[in-house]
Each structure stands twice: as C-alpha cells, then as structure tokens.
Design an enzyme around this catalytic site. Structure first.
Site, PDB file in Angstrom:
ATOM      1  N   ASN A  36       9.459   4.482   3.188  1.00 29.20           N
ATOM      2  CA  ASN A  36       9.314   3.970   4.547  1.00 29.20           C
ATOM      3  C   ASN A  36      10.631   3.334   4.971  1.00 29.20           C
ATOM      4  OD1 ASN A  36       6.147   3.732   5.280  1.00 29.20           O
ATOM      5  ND2 ASN A  36       6.428   3.412   3.093  1.00 29.20           N
ATOM      6  N   HIS A  66       8.956   7.220   8.136  1.00 24.73           N
ATOM      7  CA  HIS A  66       9.578   7.345   6.816  1.00 24.73           C
ATOM      8  C   HIS A  66      11.034   7.748   7.055  1.00 24.73           C
ATOM      9  CE1 HIS A  66       6.067   6.807   4.116  1.00 24.73           C
ATOM     10  NE2 HIS A  66       5.431   7.008   5.256  1.00 24.73           N
ATOM     11  N   CYS A  81       4.038   9.321   0.609  1.00 25.92           N
ATOM     12  CA  CYS A  81       2.680   9.783   0.352  1.00 25.92           C
ATOM     13  C   CYS A  81       2.708  10.780  -0.797  1.00 25.92           C
ATOM     14  CB  CYS A  81       2.113  10.439   1.606  1.00 25.92           C
ATOM     15  SG  CYS A  81       0.491  11.166   1.331  1.00 25.92           S
ATOM     16  N   ARG A 134       0.837  -1.211   0.000  1.00 25.93           N
ATOM     17  CA  ARG A 134       0.000   0.000   0.000  1.00 25.93           C
ATOM     18  C   ARG A 134       0.877   1.269   0.000  1.00 25.93           C
ATOM     19  NH1 ARG A 134      -0.488   4.611   2.844  1.00 25.93           N
ATOM     20  NH2 ARG A 134      -0.072   3.460   4.760  1.00 25.93           N
ATOM     21  N   ASP A 135       1.505   1.577   1.142  1.00 31.96           N
ATOM     22  CA  ASP A 135       2.313   2.799   1.227  1.00 31.96           C
ATOM     23  C   ASP A 135       3.483   2.713   0.251  1.00 31.96           C
ATOM     24  OD1 ASP A 135       3.556   5.154   2.118  1.00 31.96           O
ATOM     25  OD2 ASP A 135       3.234   4.725   4.217  1.00 31.96           O
TER      26      ASP A 135
HETATM   27  P1  HMG Z   1     -13.031  14.290  -2.759  1.00 32.49           P
HETATM   28  O1  HMG Z   1     -12.701  14.583  -4.172  1.00 32.49           O
HETATM   29  O2  HMG Z   1     -13.217  15.421  -1.809  1.00 32.49           O
HETATM   30  O3  HMG Z   1     -14.271  13.272  -2.665  1.00 32.49           O
HETATM   31  O4  HMG Z   1     -11.876  13.326  -2.221  1.00 32.49           O
HETATM   32  P2  HMG Z   1     -15.836  13.504  -2.785  1.00 32.49           P
HETATM   33  O5  HMG Z   1     -16.470  12.808  -1.624  1.00 32.49           O
HETATM   34  O6  HMG Z   1     -16.151  14.945  -3.021  1.00 32.49           O
HETATM   35  O7  HMG Z   1     -16.168  12.669  -4.113  1.00 32.49           O
HETATM   36  C1  HMG Z   1     -15.638  13.038  -5.381  1.00 32.49           C
HETATM   37  C2  HMG Z   1     -15.583  11.825  -6.284  1.00 32.49           C
HETATM   38  O8  HMG Z   1     -14.729  10.827  -5.720  1.00 32.49           O
HETATM   39  C3  HMG Z   1     -16.940  11.160  -6.473  1.00 32.49           C
HETATM   40  O9  HMG Z   1     -16.938  10.594  -7.783  1.00 32.49           O
HETATM   41  C4  HMG Z   1     -16.902  10.012  -5.493  1.00 32.49           C
HETATM   42  O10 HMG Z   1     -17.729   8.941  -5.858  1.00 32.49           O
HETATM   43  C5  HMG Z   1     -15.440   9.604  -5.559  1.00 32.49           C
HETATM   44  P3  HMG Z   1     -17.576  11.384  -9.047  1.00 32.49           P
HETATM   45  O11 HMG Z   1     -19.000  11.621  -8.614  1.00 32.49           O
HETATM   46  O12 HMG Z   1     -16.783  12.647  -9.189  1.00 32.49           O
HETATM   47  O13 HMG Z   1     -17.384  10.412 -10.165  1.00 32.49           O
HETATM   48  N1  HMG Z   1     -14.973   8.930  -4.320  1.00 32.49           N
HETATM   49  C6  HMG Z   1     -14.497   7.684  -4.289  1.00 32.49           C
HETATM   50  N2  HMG Z   1     -14.280   6.759  -5.253  1.00 32.49           N
HETATM   51  C7  HMG Z   1     -13.790   5.572  -4.864  1.00 32.49           C
HETATM   52  N3  HMG Z   1     -13.468   5.270  -3.577  1.00 32.49           N
HETATM   53  C8  HMG Z   1     -13.663   6.160  -2.600  1.00 32.49           C
HETATM   54  C9  HMG Z   1     -14.209   7.426  -2.946  1.00 32.49           C
HETATM   55  N4  HMG Z   1     -14.517   8.514  -2.214  1.00 32.49           N
HETATM   56  C10 HMG Z   1     -14.992   9.417  -3.068  1.00 32.49           C
HETATM   57  N5  HMG Z   1     -13.336   5.844  -1.337  1.00 32.49           N
HETATM   58  C11 HMG Z   1     -11.070  11.605  -0.763  1.00 32.49           C
HETATM   59  C12 HMG Z   1     -11.865  12.896  -0.875  1.00 32.49           C
HETATM   60  C13 HMG Z   1     -10.806  11.337   0.714  1.00 32.49           C
HETATM   61  C14 HMG Z   1     -11.886  10.476  -1.371  1.00 32.49           C
HETATM   62  C15 HMG Z   1      -9.735  11.780  -1.549  1.00 32.49           C
HETATM   63  O14 HMG Z   1      -9.089  12.913  -1.053  1.00 32.49           O
HETATM   64  C16 HMG Z   1      -8.802  10.608  -1.397  1.00 32.49           C
HETATM   65  O15 HMG Z   1      -9.099   9.515  -1.871  1.00 32.49           O
HETATM   66  N6  HMG Z   1      -7.608  10.812  -0.765  1.00 32.49           N
HETATM   67  C17 HMG Z   1      -6.671   9.741  -0.529  1.00 32.49           C
HETATM   68  C18 HMG Z   1      -5.257  10.233  -0.604  1.00 32.49           C
HETATM   69  C19 HMG Z   1      -4.329   9.116  -0.259  1.00 32.49           C
HETATM   70  O16 HMG Z   1      -4.625   7.949  -0.477  1.00 32.49           O
HETATM   71  N7  HMG Z   1      -3.148   9.443   0.321  1.00 32.49           N
HETATM   72  C20 HMG Z   1      -2.197   8.464   0.706  1.00 32.49           C
HETATM   73  C21 HMG Z   1      -2.623   7.636   1.884  1.00 32.49           C
HETATM   74  S1  HMG Z   1      -2.321   8.415   3.465  1.00 32.49           S
HETATM   75  C22 HMG Z   1      -0.629   8.103   3.762  1.00 32.49           C
HETATM   76  O17 HMG Z   1       0.062   7.645   2.922  1.00 32.49           O
HETATM   77  C23 HMG Z   1      -0.082   8.342   5.151  1.00 32.49           C
HETATM   78  C24 HMG Z   1       0.157   7.055   5.951  1.00 32.49           C
HETATM   79  O18 HMG Z   1       1.037   6.185   5.278  1.00 32.49           O
HETATM   80  C25 HMG Z   1       0.731   7.387   7.325  1.00 32.49           C
HETATM   81  C26 HMG Z   1       1.934   8.347   7.254  1.00 32.49           C
HETATM   82  O19 HMG Z   1       2.932   8.046   6.585  1.00 32.49           O
HETATM   83  O20 HMG Z   1       1.807   9.390   7.890  1.00 32.49           O
HETATM   84  C27 HMG Z   1      -1.174   6.311   6.172  1.00 32.49           C
HETATM   85 MG    MG Z   2       3.241   6.393   5.317  1.00 29.14          MG
END
Ligand code: HMG
Ligand code: MG
Length: 297
Positions: free
Chosen positions: A247, A207, A238, A13-14
């Site tokens: 990581n 990380h 990220c 994933r990450d």
């Molecule tokens: P948004 O654009 O504000 O979402 O994104 P929305 O609710 O306004 O919806 C817009 C569109 O997205 C709609 O589709 C929804 O259906 C769709 P449309 O009508 O335009 O066709 N949608 C989805 N589709 C599939 N699956 C879903 C989903 N939700 C909405 N779950 C949202 C908000 C949170 C969805 C977006 O910002 C997002 O997906 N962000 C994820 C970013 C990400 O994955 N970052 C990396 C992970 S975090 C990380 O790495 C840190 C960690 O490792 C710890 C660390 O290191 O600190 C965990």
């Molecule tokens: Mg991370």
C-alpha cells in the site's frame, strides 16, 4: 471543501495479510496500540476471513481481545460473509468492511464467488449490521486494472460502488489493488463514481506497485475526496492479486498532506517511529520514504 483528511490505516490488516512469515499475535497487538497513540481515527485491525485462505490473520479474535481500544478511534475489521460477521461481532467489533471487485475473475480468485454472488452474500451482513448498529464499509477492488482481464470499464466500477452504497455501506473504498493506475485515470474513475455516490461517502485505496500512489491521491484530492487508505511502512498486498505490492505508506501520505496545508490530526514523528518499529519486526526495509528520511534527519 474541508481541509481535513481522514486516514484509514490498513497496515494491521492489508499490511500484514500478505506476510509469508507468521507475525506474532503480540506484535500485531503492539502495532495497533502504537498506531492508536498517533492521532489516527480509523485503524483497520484484522480480518475475519477463512483462516485457510489467509492463515496470517487466523488470530483475529485474539488480536481484537488484546488491543487497548481508545475512545474516538474506530477499529473496523474485514468480513467476507455472514460467518465472518458473526465471528467479528463475537470478538467485539463495532465496525466491519465487506469487499468485492469491479472485475469478475479477480473476485472469483479472491473470494470463490462472482461479483453478484458476493453482493448477495453481503445482504444478510448488512441486514444484521443495521439491526446491530454496526457501520459497514464496502471495498471495490481492481478499480483501475485487473491482473486477469486488464482494463476494467468505468461502468463496472460505478455499478459495484453504487450497489454497495445502495445496500447500506456508509463508505465505499475504491481500490487500485495492483497499483497500475495513473493520476488522470484515477481522477476519471473517482469522478465517474462520484456522479452516482456522494463524494463524502468515498475513499481511495492505492497500492504503490508502479510508484503512482501519491500522485493518484493528490489528483483525487483535487476532486474532493477526503478519506485515504494507507499502510504504515508501506506494507501490504493482496495474496490473491498477482503482482500487487505494498500500500502507499501512511507516513508519506501524511507528509504530503501536511505539506499541502491539510489537516490529518496525526503526529507524523510518532507514526514514522511506528513504521520503523514495524519494519524491524518484519525484518525488512521500511517502505516509507518519509520514514527513512526522518530517521536520518
Ligand atoms: P470458500 O472456501 O468458498 O468458503 O471461501 P465456504 O463458504 O465454501 O466454506 C468453506 C470452509 O470455510 C468452511 O469450513 C467454512 O466454515 C469456512 P469447513 O467446513 O471446510 O471446515 N469459512 C470460514 N471460516 C472462518 N471465517 C469465515 C469463513 N467463511 C467460510 N468468514 C471465502 C470463501 C470468502 C470465505 C474465502 O474465499 C475467503 O476467506 N477469502 C478471503 C480472501 C482475502 O482475505 N483476501 C484479501 C482481502 S481483500 C483485499 O486485500 C483487497 C482490499 O485491500 C482492497 C484492494 O486493495 O483492492 C480490501
Ligand atoms: Mg488493498
């Protein structure tokens, strides 16, 4: 204090979410299946976020359908909201992870929501998960620094960790998203959170941007943390955290832990083989020093 440390392997994933070149679904499945044969107990398999935001993991359902799940191994997946939870469940996930941050601007950039708004988004996820018997992990990002605001007050980390725990997250992973932490700061942060959330429910997620991750982990082990996130071959980052690098490499963490006389249940040579295989698939250098050294010896 127990000398067993559970490694949460976040490579699939990450590790992959920040890869620019699309990784073939078959390779993602092969990665997880290889990891399943190393003794790991927790493998974060993929993420059901918006495919527009993270195109690399748009094949999450196919990955979940393709892996050979082994008994005794948990395969949690990331979900940002209820829609992600529904998709994850339909794909057969039995554990999920929600994620927010200790700093406001990072959370907005990563999820298009403020911290409190993201906590509100998780409420229905936790409610449904309780009814469905699904375990939920909670991530707090930017616990030792934020790419936008810089320093992050400890009180903000504690507040968010406590909120996730109070909502029903069984484990809280404390993420140094941009890898700026150093051992004393990491330890002070862990202690502050552990005053409010039981140590047994905490994990650390470093990380390695500044090469501090192993030192930070060693410091946090002294305080009693026994769950460590890491990614095979040191992959990861990220896409919404400017300056974030990989990581800490799982092989390096396991080498260190075994050297300290701690138990992980992991077959290090098998893990190192998987890391070298993954570096080959991604077509770049192996981010694990232990993996490189073991290949030469
Ligand atoms: P948004 O654009 O504000 O979402 O994104 P929305 O609710 O306004 O919806 C817009 C569109 O997205 C709609 O589709 C929804 O259906 C769709 P449309 O009508 O335009 O066709 N949608 C989805 N589709 C599939 N699956 C879903 C989903 N939700 C909405 N779950 C949202 C908000 C949170 C969805 C977006 O910002 C997002 O997906 N962000 C994820 C970013 C990400 O994955 N970052 C990396 C992970 S975090 C990380 O790495 C840190 C960690 O490792 C710890 C660390 O290191 O600190 C965990
Ligand atoms: Mg991370």
């Amino acid at each position: 204090m127990s000398d067993f440390v559970r490694i949460v392997e976040v490579g699939p994933r990450d590790g992959l979410q920040n890869e620019k070149q699309q990784v073939a679904t078959a390779d993602k499945i092969a990665l997880i299946d290889r990891l399943s044969a190393t003794g790991l107990r927790t493998i974060e398999a993929t993420s059901f976020v918006s495919p527009k935001w993270v195109p690399q993991l748009a094949d999450a359902a196919e990955v979940m359908a393709g892996i050979a799940r082994r008994p005794g191994i948990a395969y949690p997946v990331l979900v940002p909201n209820e829609q992600g939870y529904v998709r994850a469940l339909a794909a057969g996930a039995s554990e999920v992870a929600v994620f927010t941050a200790a700093s406001e601007q990072f959370n907005r950039t990563n999820t298009n929501a403020g911290i409190d708004e993201s906590l509100q988004r998780f409420a229905p996820v936790l409610e449904r998960a309780r009814a469905d018997g699904i375990a939920v992990r909670g991530y707090v990002s930017t616990v030792l620094g934020c790419p936008y605001q810089g320093e992050v007050p400890l009180a903000d980390v504690v507040r968010v960790a406590r909120a996730l725990h109070a909502m029903g997250c069984h484990e809280i992973s404390l993420g140094d998203t941009i890898g700026v932490g150093t051992p004393r700061k990491a330890r002070a942060m862990l202690r502050a959170v552990a005053a409010e959330v039981p140590m047994a429910a905490l994990a650390v997620h470093f990380h390695d941007t500044y090469g501090q991750a192993l030192a930070n982990i060693a410091a946090c082990l002294e305080d009693g943390v026994r769950v460590v996130d890491s990614a095979v071959a040191g992959t990861g980052g990220c896409p919404y955290a400017r300056g974030a690098s990989g990581n800490v490499a799982s092989e390096d963490v396991v080498y260190m832990l075994h050297g300290m006389g701690m138990d992980t249940g992991i077959d290090l040579p098998a893990l190192a083989d998987t890391g070298r295989w993954l570096a080959g698939v991604l077509g770049r250098g192996n981010g694990s020093k232990a993996g490189l050294a073991m290949a030469r010896s």
